[in-house]
Design a protein around this motif. Structure first.
Motif, mmCIF file in Angstrom:
data_model
loop_
_atom_site.group_PDB
_atom_site.id
_atom_site.type_symbol
_atom_site.label_atom_id
_atom_site.label_comp_id
_atom_site.label_asym_id
_atom_site.label_seq_id
_atom_site.Cartn_x
_atom_site.Cartn_y
_atom_site.Cartn_z
ATOM 1 N N PRO A 78 0.806 -1.227 0.000
ATOM 2 C CA PRO A 78 0.000 0.000 0.000
ATOM 3 C C PRO A 78 0.842 1.282 0.000
ATOM 4 C CG PRO A 78 -0.919 -1.570 1.553
ATOM 5 C CD PRO A 78 0.391 -2.158 1.066
ATOM 6 N N GLY A 82 0.403 3.496 -3.153
ATOM 7 C CA GLY A 82 -0.122 4.819 -2.796
ATOM 8 C C GLY A 82 0.754 5.912 -3.386
ATOM 9 N N SER A 85 0.302 6.037 -7.033
ATOM 10 C CA SER A 85 -0.964 6.711 -7.290
ATOM 11 C C SER A 85 -0.785 8.233 -7.251
ATOM 12 C CB SER A 85 -1.995 6.267 -6.248
ATOM 13 O OG SER A 85 -3.169 7.028 -6.363
ATOM 14 N N TYR A 119 -8.520 -4.803 -5.992
ATOM 15 C CA TYR A 119 -7.463 -4.154 -5.214
ATOM 16 C C TYR A 119 -6.835 -2.955 -5.914
ATOM 17 C CZ TYR A 119 -3.079 -3.983 -2.481
ATOM 18 O OH TYR A 119 -2.021 -3.601 -1.699
ATOM 19 N N PRO A 121 -7.632 -0.885 -8.568
ATOM 20 C CA PRO A 121 -8.339 0.377 -8.859
ATOM 21 C C PRO A 121 -8.515 1.279 -7.635
ATOM 22 C CG PRO A 121 -9.459 -1.473 -9.871
ATOM 23 C CD PRO A 121 -8.423 -2.049 -8.945
ATOM 24 N N TYR A 122 -8.373 0.706 -6.432
ATOM 25 C CA TYR A 122 -8.432 1.537 -5.228
ATOM 26 C C TYR A 122 -7.333 2.596 -5.285
ATOM 27 C CZ TYR A 122 -7.450 2.810 -0.343
ATOM 28 O OH TYR A 122 -7.190 3.497 0.810
ATOM 29 N N PHE A 123 -6.189 2.211 -5.826
ATOM 30 C CA PHE A 123 -5.063 3.137 -5.906
ATOM 31 C C PHE A 123 -5.179 4.067 -7.106
ATOM 32 C CE2 PHE A 123 -3.699 -0.513 -3.429
ATOM 33 C CZ PHE A 123 -3.216 0.110 -2.299
ATOM 34 N N HIS A 124 -5.514 3.487 -8.266
ATOM 35 C CA HIS A 124 -5.811 4.301 -9.449
ATOM 36 C C HIS A 124 -6.521 3.418 -10.467
ATOM 37 C CE1 HIS A 124 -5.328 6.930 -12.957
ATOM 38 N NE2 HIS A 124 -5.256 7.893 -12.062
ATOM 39 N N PRO A 125 -7.587 3.937 -11.104
ATOM 40 C CA PRO A 125 -8.348 3.099 -12.040
ATOM 41 C C PRO A 125 -7.525 2.572 -13.215
ATOM 42 C CG PRO A 125 -9.153 5.383 -12.037
ATOM 43 C CD PRO A 125 -8.193 5.259 -10.907
#
Ligand SMILES: [Cu+2]
Lengths: 201, 151
Positions: A78, A82, A85, A119, A121-125
């Motif tokens: 993460p 992150g 991202s 998992y 797409p939570y950071f970037h699509p």
């Protein structure tokens, strides 16, 4: 009166020292240990992504940031994803269109495509998650210099965690591995590394 | 004479008070937070700065949270080129000093989340010290991304 100045200076110095010793460079000073002595060769690969087979050469002309991680990674992945991202969102739209971030799972037993697609797409699509057989992944990891192994996790509430190297591999528009960026590289540092590869138009 | 004696008494009393004070009263927790996780993620970690006001060393021996089935004390070490996460028996806080629980290092690991971690919904985490005294913290949930998503 003078005393107050001395006190103020003392407070400033103390603050400076405290800041110096608690800054993230402390973590970074250990990065040197990670650098492998044989330069990894990188190269093309084919794995499975959201829409079927994905090869590195599909992204010829783009800069690829490749990370090896796993979706139940509690902290290390993460942090890096992150920061990737942040980097992605710091780029201009034009720059962003020339960049692809992908993560290859080092835990193919648990990370199926559905998990990867939930998992990342939570950071970037735009982030791609790739899976494959343990053998395929091991072969690619070896070429990139990524290492990993299973480790028991405490009382077994989660089964196991995966020890893994935490580099992000920068691959240029010609598919050549040009740089490995260490764990906890900041978004700004990623942006600088990406821009160094983008040829001005 | 009486003044010296009463001073001595006060000093004795003060030192015995500090000796009997629960560890939880000697340790301050600053900047604590729980990391927001991607959907379906079953694990997270709590980070914080621990400050020990006391003249003796103290330590956290365990932690619990209603938000997770299992809570463990963990650290990360860089070994053989890999980031290795391992359970530790306790987390020491040196006398008069600070211990930092931060990404990439020591953390309180929440395993098997029983509730979704949402921004603005604080998570309760109870830490236990070596004398069995406890401190219950209400920790905010923070995202790993420094900036908000915009798309
Ligand atoms: Cu952990």
């Amino acid at each position: 009166m003078k005393k107050a100045y001395y006190l103020f200076a003392l407070v400033l110095i103390t603050f400076g020292l405290v800041t110096l010793f608690t800054q993230p460079w402390q973590e970074k000073s250990s990065h040197a240990v990670l650098v492998s002595n044989t330069a990894p060769t990188g190269g093309d690969f084919t794995l499975t992504g959201t829409r079927g087979k994905v090869s590195l050469h599909d992204y010829a002309g783009k800069i690829v940031l490749l990370y090896f991680g796993y979706t139940t990674c509690p902290d290390i992945c993460p942090t890096n994803l992150g920061n990737l991202s942040s980097a992605t969102r710091l780029l201009s739209e034009d720059e962003r269109n020339q960049v692809q971030v992908m993560m290859i799972t080092v835990d193919p037993e648990r990370d199926d495509q559905l998990k990867m697609d939930t998992y990342l797409p939570y950071f970037h699509p735009s982030f791609q998650g790739l899976t494959g057989t343990p053998e395929q992944i091991a072969e690619i990891a070896k070429r990139y210099g990524a290492v990993y192994q299973k480790a028991a996790l405490g009382e077994g509430a989660l089964g196991y965690s995966v020890d893994h190297s935490a580099f992000t591999y920068l691959i240029n528009a010609q598919g050549k591995l040009v740089e490995q960026l260490p764990h906890a590289t900041t978004g700004e540092e990623f942006v600088a590394a990406i821009r160094a590869q983008l040829t001005p138009k | 004479m009486t003044l010296t004696r009463s001073l001595l008494m006060t000093a004795l009393l003060a030192s015995s008070l500090s000796a009997f004070a629960a560890v939880t009263e000697q340790v301050q927790v600053l900047d604590g937070y729980v990391r927001e996780v991607p959907p379906t993620q079953q694990i997270s970690a709590a980070f914080m700065t621990l400050h020990n006001d006391d003249m003796s060393d103290h330590k956290i021996i365990s932690a619990t949270s209603p938000a997770a089935k299992t809570v463990e004390l963990h650290t990360h070490t860089l070994d053989e080129g890999m980031m290795k996460m391992r359970q530790v028996p306790d987390i020491a806080i040196p006398a008069g000093g600070d211990t930092f629980l931060k990404p990439g290092g020591l953390h309180i690991m929440l395993i098997g989340l029983t509730q979704e971690l949402k921004k603005d919904v604080p998570i309760s985490v109870t830490i236990k010290f070596e004398d069995d005294s406890e401190k219950t913290l209400s920790l905010p949930v923070k995202s790993v991304m420094p900036m908000q998503m915009k798309h």
